[in-house]
Design an enzyme around this catalytic site. Structure first.
Site, mmCIF file in Angstrom:
data_model
loop_
_atom_site.group_PDB
_atom_site.id
_atom_site.type_symbol
_atom_site.label_atom_id
_atom_site.label_comp_id
_atom_site.label_asym_id
_atom_site.label_seq_id
_atom_site.Cartn_x
_atom_site.Cartn_y
_atom_site.Cartn_z
ATOM 1 N N HIS A 2 7.938 11.570 -17.660
ATOM 2 C CA HIS A 2 7.107 10.563 -16.718
ATOM 3 C C HIS A 2 5.728 10.440 -17.513
ATOM 4 C CE1 HIS A 2 5.598 7.566 -13.945
ATOM 5 N NE2 HIS A 2 7.226 7.223 -13.658
ATOM 6 N N ASP A 17 15.584 6.873 -13.895
ATOM 7 C CA ASP A 17 17.112 5.948 -15.337
ATOM 8 C C ASP A 17 17.547 7.089 -15.623
ATOM 9 O OD1 ASP A 17 15.321 3.745 -14.619
ATOM 10 O OD2 ASP A 17 14.474 4.431 -16.244
HETATM 11 N N1 CMC Z 1 12.315 13.721 -25.092
HETATM 12 C C1 CMC Z 1 11.749 14.709 -25.379
HETATM 13 N N2 CMC Z 1 10.474 14.854 -25.344
HETATM 14 C C2 CMC Z 1 9.771 13.921 -24.097
HETATM 15 C C3 CMC Z 1 10.373 13.275 -23.647
HETATM 16 C C4 CMC Z 1 11.465 13.618 -23.954
HETATM 17 N N3 CMC Z 1 12.208 11.972 -23.256
HETATM 18 N N4 CMC Z 1 9.586 12.928 -22.984
HETATM 19 C C5 CMC Z 1 8.291 13.266 -23.460
HETATM 20 N N5 CMC Z 1 8.639 14.542 -24.819
HETATM 21 C C6 CMC Z 1 7.394 15.480 -24.985
HETATM 22 C C7 CMC Z 1 6.820 14.153 -26.201
HETATM 23 O O1 CMC Z 1 7.316 14.551 -27.822
HETATM 24 C C8 CMC Z 1 5.507 15.178 -26.290
HETATM 25 O O2 CMC Z 1 5.493 15.771 -26.792
HETATM 26 P P1 CMC Z 1 4.104 16.895 -27.066
HETATM 27 O O3 CMC Z 1 3.321 16.995 -26.488
HETATM 28 O O4 CMC Z 1 4.756 18.886 -28.235
HETATM 29 O O5 CMC Z 1 4.194 15.916 -28.662
HETATM 30 C C9 CMC Z 1 4.939 15.537 -24.542
HETATM 31 O O6 CMC Z 1 6.585 15.643 -24.301
HETATM 32 C C10 CMC Z 1 4.519 14.705 -23.733
HETATM 33 O O7 CMC Z 1 5.158 13.102 -23.873
HETATM 34 P P2 CMC Z 1 4.412 12.015 -23.831
HETATM 35 O O8 CMC Z 1 5.108 11.035 -24.880
HETATM 36 O O9 CMC Z 1 2.665 11.887 -24.719
HETATM 37 O O10 CMC Z 1 4.313 11.362 -22.153
HETATM 38 P P3 CMC Z 1 3.852 10.323 -21.750
HETATM 39 O O11 CMC Z 1 3.976 10.303 -20.682
HETATM 40 O O12 CMC Z 1 3.067 9.460 -22.921
HETATM 41 O O13 CMC Z 1 5.215 9.245 -21.716
HETATM 42 C C11 CMC Z 1 7.286 8.547 -21.281
HETATM 43 C C12 CMC Z 1 5.910 9.388 -21.025
HETATM 44 C C13 CMC Z 1 8.014 8.418 -20.294
HETATM 45 C C14 CMC Z 1 7.327 7.129 -21.910
HETATM 46 C C15 CMC Z 1 7.738 9.821 -22.197
HETATM 47 O O14 CMC Z 1 8.867 10.545 -21.129
HETATM 48 C C16 CMC Z 1 9.437 9.218 -22.705
HETATM 49 O O15 CMC Z 1 10.134 8.592 -23.443
HETATM 50 N N6 CMC Z 1 11.044 9.408 -21.969
HETATM 51 C C17 CMC Z 1 11.949 8.694 -22.231
HETATM 52 C C18 CMC Z 1 11.919 7.036 -21.570
HETATM 53 C C19 CMC Z 1 11.736 7.290 -20.507
HETATM 54 O O16 CMC Z 1 13.093 8.031 -20.008
HETATM 55 N N7 CMC Z 1 11.843 6.650 -19.566
HETATM 56 C C20 CMC Z 1 12.061 6.573 -18.295
HETATM 57 C C21 CMC Z 1 10.272 6.079 -17.506
HETATM 58 S S1 CMC Z 1 10.569 6.336 -15.867
HETATM 59 C C22 CMC Z 1 10.671 4.645 -15.602
HETATM 60 C C23 CMC Z 1 10.492 3.906 -15.986
HETATM 61 O O17 CMC Z 1 8.723 3.993 -16.020
HETATM 62 O O18 CMC Z 1 10.563 2.403 -15.797
#
Ligand code: CMC
Length: 448
Positions: A324, A382
């Site tokens: 998140h 989720d």
């Molecule tokens: N699986 C694997 N790696 C992950 C995940 C994941 N679910 N989420 C983040 N990472 C890694 C990402 O690859 C990155 O690694 P590195 O530093 O080595 O490049 C690091 O963690 C930081 O991730 P980010 O993508 O820069 O973080 P963000 O804040 O931009 O993204 C997020 C947040 C929710 C989009 C992401 O965690 C994600 O894609 N999660 C899976 C989708 C999900 O469950 N979404 C629902 C969110 S909660 C409900 C809502 O908001 O609607």
């Protein structure tokens, strides 16, 4: 400092000052200015950069809003490190245990918990605004049978603006209130019609003698040829899910509603934009994606292989329902949903649910894995919600629609907060331009 200089921000020296001001110094010109630091009631301070462009000719650069507060708000507070979520100051755990979705919708939109009379009046008003215009209903027939319900919901919500010309003056507080009641009341009807269209069954009209969630389930599952009795446990579980999803401060869909609404667009158009933004798998679409992922993994033995893929950046595979932007600790909603999952499935006599077992094992393994520990990735709202929706008989393609029904309460609250602020402005971000510099048009005959 040159106006709009390309590297101005990098040359600047930003440092905190004891008197809650930031001093900004441009080393090339020696020019300094002070930026005000503003404090909220709780949470980190913000540096007010409103004067930056005027004083220094630079913009700030923050793709993805990693360090930018886009607005001031009194609605919802999140402490991502501690795993705290408050609606109007009330902890989500207390609301989940003691409140109802309708009361939470009132709270989000009015700022205070209602007294019994206000709650009764609000509930009755929501119950009496559930029908949608028959012409809107006919629009569903224009969609192909396999249209995604989110496509239908976003289109129908936008189309509502064509039916309520009498109450769309965004500057009139009474019109805004009528809109709030209408959109919260009609979203279940709009969702149910999308569901019925996708399964080829006749639309079931709303029942104003039912509570919000019983009416929703009745519209989904009743058919004209036999009576349908709503399971009170299912209605109760759904109500709790709606409370947990009702608001989450300036998330992508809420910010979309604010941005679209900031142009003065009608509120139905703004909410429809929010529905579209919610659809993506990084946001509300994750609940659907979690179930797809669990089915793809298949069984517990395949978890290690799947996690190897997740850790491989080239694969673009993510552990859906994990991570998140704000929570770097357990998402408090995920904890409540996980507990509810056990209770709902136990009461329904379905504790041998293989997907629940798989999700639990996956969570356990991921939480011990250094990849997830070092990145502070925990289950989010989720991760388990889809399993409960499935147990309630809600098809996967409707999961994100369920989220949209709940989040509508928050979207309207944010839209109202923005529009009723006399100082609100159209949202208009700037950019760091990296395209071609000015050049002359080359007639087609002279191009190589
Ligand atoms: N699986 C694997 N790696 C992950 C995940 C994941 N679910 N989420 C983040 N990472 C890694 C990402 O690859 C990155 O690694 P590195 O530093 O080595 O490049 C690091 O963690 C930081 O991730 P980010 O993508 O820069 O973080 P963000 O804040 O931009 O993204 C997020 C947040 C929710 C989009 C992401 O965690 C994600 O894609 N999660 C899976 C989708 C999900 O469950 N979404 C629902 C969110 S909660 C409900 C809502 O908001 O609607």
């Amino acid at each position: 400092m040159q106006p709009c200089c390309r590297d101005g921000v990098n040359h600047n020296d930003l440092r905190a000052m004891a008197n809650k001001k930031f001093e900004l110094k441009d080393p090339s010109s020696g020019k300094t200015s002070e930026l005000l630091v503003r404090s909220g009631t709780i949470g980190p301070d913000v540096v007010d950069i409103g004067s930056l462009t005027k004083d220094h000719g630079v913009f700030t650069f923050d793709p993805g809003f990693m360090a930018t507060a886009s607005t001031e708000s009194k609605i919802t507070y999140i402490d991502g490190d501690q795993g705290v979520l408050l609606y109007r100051g009330y902890p989500i755990e207390q609301l989940a245990a003691q409140s109802s979705f309708i009361e939470v919708a009132y709270l989000l939109n009015n700022g205070e918990l209602p007294n019994p009379k206000r709650l009764a009046d609000f509930s009755v008003s929501i119950q009496r605004h559930t029908m949608i215009n028959e012409s809107l209903l006919r629009m569903y027939n224009g969609f192909h049978y396999d249209a995604h319900p989110m496509a239908m919901v976003s289109a129908i919500v936008a189309s509502m603006s064509a039916f309520y010309h009498d109450s769309m003056d965004i500057n009139n507080p009474r019109h805004r209130e009528i809109f709030m009641h209408r959109i919260i009341a009609k979203l279940p009807t709009i969702a149910a019609a999308a569901y019925k269209r996708s399964v080829g069954q006749p639309f079931i009209y709303p029942r104003n003698d039912f509570d919000y969630c019983s009416n929703l389930l009745h519209m989904y599952y009743a058919v004209p040829c036999e009576p349908y009795h709503v399971d009170p446990l299912a209605a109760q579980a759904l109500d709790l899910l709606l409370i947990l999803h009702a608001d989450h401060e300036q998330n992508a869909s809420t910010s979309t509603v604010r941005l679209a609404g900031s142009t003065g667009a009608n509120p139905y158009a703004a909410i429809s934009a929010g529905v579209s933004a919610l659809w993506g798998p990084a946001h509300g679409g994750a609940n659907e994606a979690v179930l797809e992922m669990l089915e793809e993994i298949g069984n517990v033995d395949n978890i290690p292989k799947f996690l190897v893929q997740v850790k491989d950046k080239q694969s673009h595979v993510r552990l859906m329902g994990f991570g998140h932007r704000v929570y770097k600790n357990f998402d408090p909603r995920a904890k409540i949903i996980r507990d509810m999952c056990y209770r709902v499935l136990a009461k329904m006599g379905r504790t041998d649910n293989p997907l629940l077992e798989l999700a639990q094992r996956l969570e356990e393994i991921a939480l011990k894995d250094d990849y997830f520990i070092s990145r502070k990735l925990y289950p989010n709202v989720d991760f388990y919600s889809g399993i409960i929706y499935s147990a309630l008989g809600i098809p996967r393609s409707m999961f994100t629609v369920m989220f949209a029904i709940a989040r509508t309460a928050g979207w309207v609250a944010h839209w109202q907060e923005m529009i009723s602020d006399p100082a609100y402005k159209i949202g208009r971000p700037r950019q760091l331009y990296t395209g071609a510099v000015k050049r002359d048009y080359v007639p087609i005959g002279k191009r190589g």
